[in-house]
Design an enzyme around this catalytic site. Structure first.
Site, PDB file in Angstrom:
ATOM      1  N   TYR A  90       0.857  -1.184   0.000  1.00  7.84           N
ATOM      2  CA  TYR A  90       0.000   0.000   0.000  1.00  7.84           C
ATOM      3  C   TYR A  90       0.895   1.237   0.000  1.00  7.84           C
ATOM      4  CZ  TYR A  90      -3.092   3.717   1.387  1.00  7.84           C
ATOM      5  OH  TYR A  90      -3.769   4.906   1.397  1.00  7.84           O
ATOM      6  N   GLU A 124      -3.318   7.580  -4.175  1.00 10.16           N
ATOM      7  CA  GLU A 124      -3.146   6.269  -3.560  1.00 10.16           C
ATOM      8  C   GLU A 124      -2.894   5.185  -4.603  1.00 10.16           C
ATOM      9  OE1 GLU A 124      -5.955   4.934  -0.162  1.00 10.16           O
ATOM     10  OE2 GLU A 124      -6.645   3.873  -1.938  1.00 10.16           O
TER      11      GLU A 124
END
Ligand code: GDP
Ligand code: MN
Length: 379
Positions: free
Chosen positions: A101, A189
């Site tokens: 992530y 993101e």
């Protein structure tokens, strides 16, 4: 404003982030053609502005263009969290070894952007954040200096990234930072950033949320807004310069000033009611704006009462009242209307409204109680 995955990834790619080869399709046959071009093994990915598409069945790996066509047909009929799928992204499938992530958002408390990274990326990142927050590394970025090379190296070490990928990771982290900063984003993101079987880093998913207040600086980004998936009321509100957010309650709110609008919603709840919306009509609202605001509020079938809370400062109370009355003549609402009007010439304003059979109130508490009662006993 949210961007679709394919839009976000194209922006990331401009700043040097590696993304899979791929194209958007609006039909199953188009999906098949693209899969053919890409060599057959592809991922078919619903393009909707919500997270958790994978878990909802909106992401499927296809082993041939036949399969790609079949999955695209299925996914294009889906609704994910209430949003219809109108497009699919067909990406060359990656052979994934592990999922990282990597995200940047604003940390308001620190008054700085923060980069968040975890080796435990993928579809369960929310659970990781909740249950094992120590697995997420956070590094603040000085907005004037930008992300420093040593910070990217620290992060790479912290998440135990293999040494031979540090250089590539540094470029990706820096590219994401540049994309975030250059677009005036609130969120950028990559989840997951994957390590592939041939030991490359690849941004398989992408998400960006742009700051609406900075969109005027980015006309090229502003035009990417997907009107298909936005609530009609919100589009209409933007046209008239009204800040409107739809909620689930039954008391419509028309208020001037964002702070007063939030207070109004709180006090409705305090007296046992539920607001149907947040609406700030702004200062010095014209009759045209007030009419549009009424139309937007009353278009919601859940509305059982409307609470109008106006604090007249520069705007005179009698002028506001006339504005409300002329708007009501056009709209002819069938639900009870409660008005609290204070400020210059409020008394005259209240009289005008009372004469027109509206429920007037002296204080905000009084107004909220009357609105809650009207919603419970009203039509
Ligand atoms: P999200 O569920 O909306 O976050 O959509 P993602 O694009 O992140 O996809 C969800 C999951 O699907 C990823 O975490 C991967 O595990 C898997 N996935 C996505 N793209 C690929 C791919 O190219 N190959 C493989 N094998 N899996 C993929
Ligand atoms: Mn994802």
């Amino acid at each position: 404003m949210k961007l679709h995955e394919y839009q976000s990834k194209l922006i990331f790619a401009k700043f040097g982030v590696p993304i899979p080869r791929g194209k958007v399709a609006a039909s199953a046959s188009e999906a098949r053609e693209i899969a053919n071009e890409l060599g057959g093994r592809v991922v078919v990915k619903s393009q909707v502005l919500v997270g958790g598409r994978g878990k909802a069945g909106g992401i499927k790996v296809a082993n041939s263009s036949d399969e790609a066509e079949e999955y695209a047909a299925q996914i294009l009929c889906m609704e994910i969290k209430g949003l219809p799928v109108r497009k699919v992204l067909i990406d060359e499938a990656a052979n994934i070894v592990s999922e990282i992530y990597l995200g940047i958002t604003n940390d308001r408390a620190a008054r700085k952007p923060v980069m968040m990274v975890s080796a435990a990326g993928g579809v369960d990142i929310e659970e990781v954040a909740r249950e094992t927050p120590e697995k997420i590394v956070r590094v603040h970025i000085d907005p004037l200096l930008g992300l420093r090379d040593y910070q990217a190296r620290d992060i790479a070490a912290e998440i135990d990234l293999p040494r031979d990928l540090w250089h590539a990771f540094g470029q990706i982290a820096n590219g994401l930072w540049k994309a975030y900063q250059n677009s005036d984003a609130n969120l950028a993101e990559i989840n997951p950033l994957v390590i592939t079987a041939d030991n490359q880093l690849l941004a398989v998913d992408g998400k960006m949320v742009l700051d609406d207040n900075a969109l005027f600086r980015h006309p090229d980004l502003a035009e990417k807004r997907d009107l298909d998936v936005e609530a009609e009321a919100e589009i209409e509100a933007r046209k008239y310069g009204l800040s409107f957010i739809k909620l689930d309650g039954d008391i419509g709110c028309m208020v001037n000033g964002a702070g007063l609008a939030m207070t109004t919603m709180d006090i409705i709840k305090l007296f046992g009611g539920e607001p149907a919306n947040f609406l700030d009509i702004g200062g010095g609202a014209s009759a045209e704006k007030v009419t549009a605001a009424f139309r937007i509020i009353l278009a919601d079938p859940n509305i059982k009462a409307v609470l109008i809370n106006i604090f007249g400062g520069i705007t005179r109370g009698d002028v506001v009242a006339r504005g409300i009355l002329s708007a009501m003549e056009e709209i002819k609402p069938e639900v009870p209307m409660v008005v609290r009007l204070v400020g210059t010439n409020a008394e005259e304003g209240r009289q005008l409204l009372a004469d027109a059979n509206m429920i007037t109130a002296d204080t905000l508490a009084d107004a909220a109680q009357k609105a809650v009662a009207a919603a419970k006993g009203g039509k």
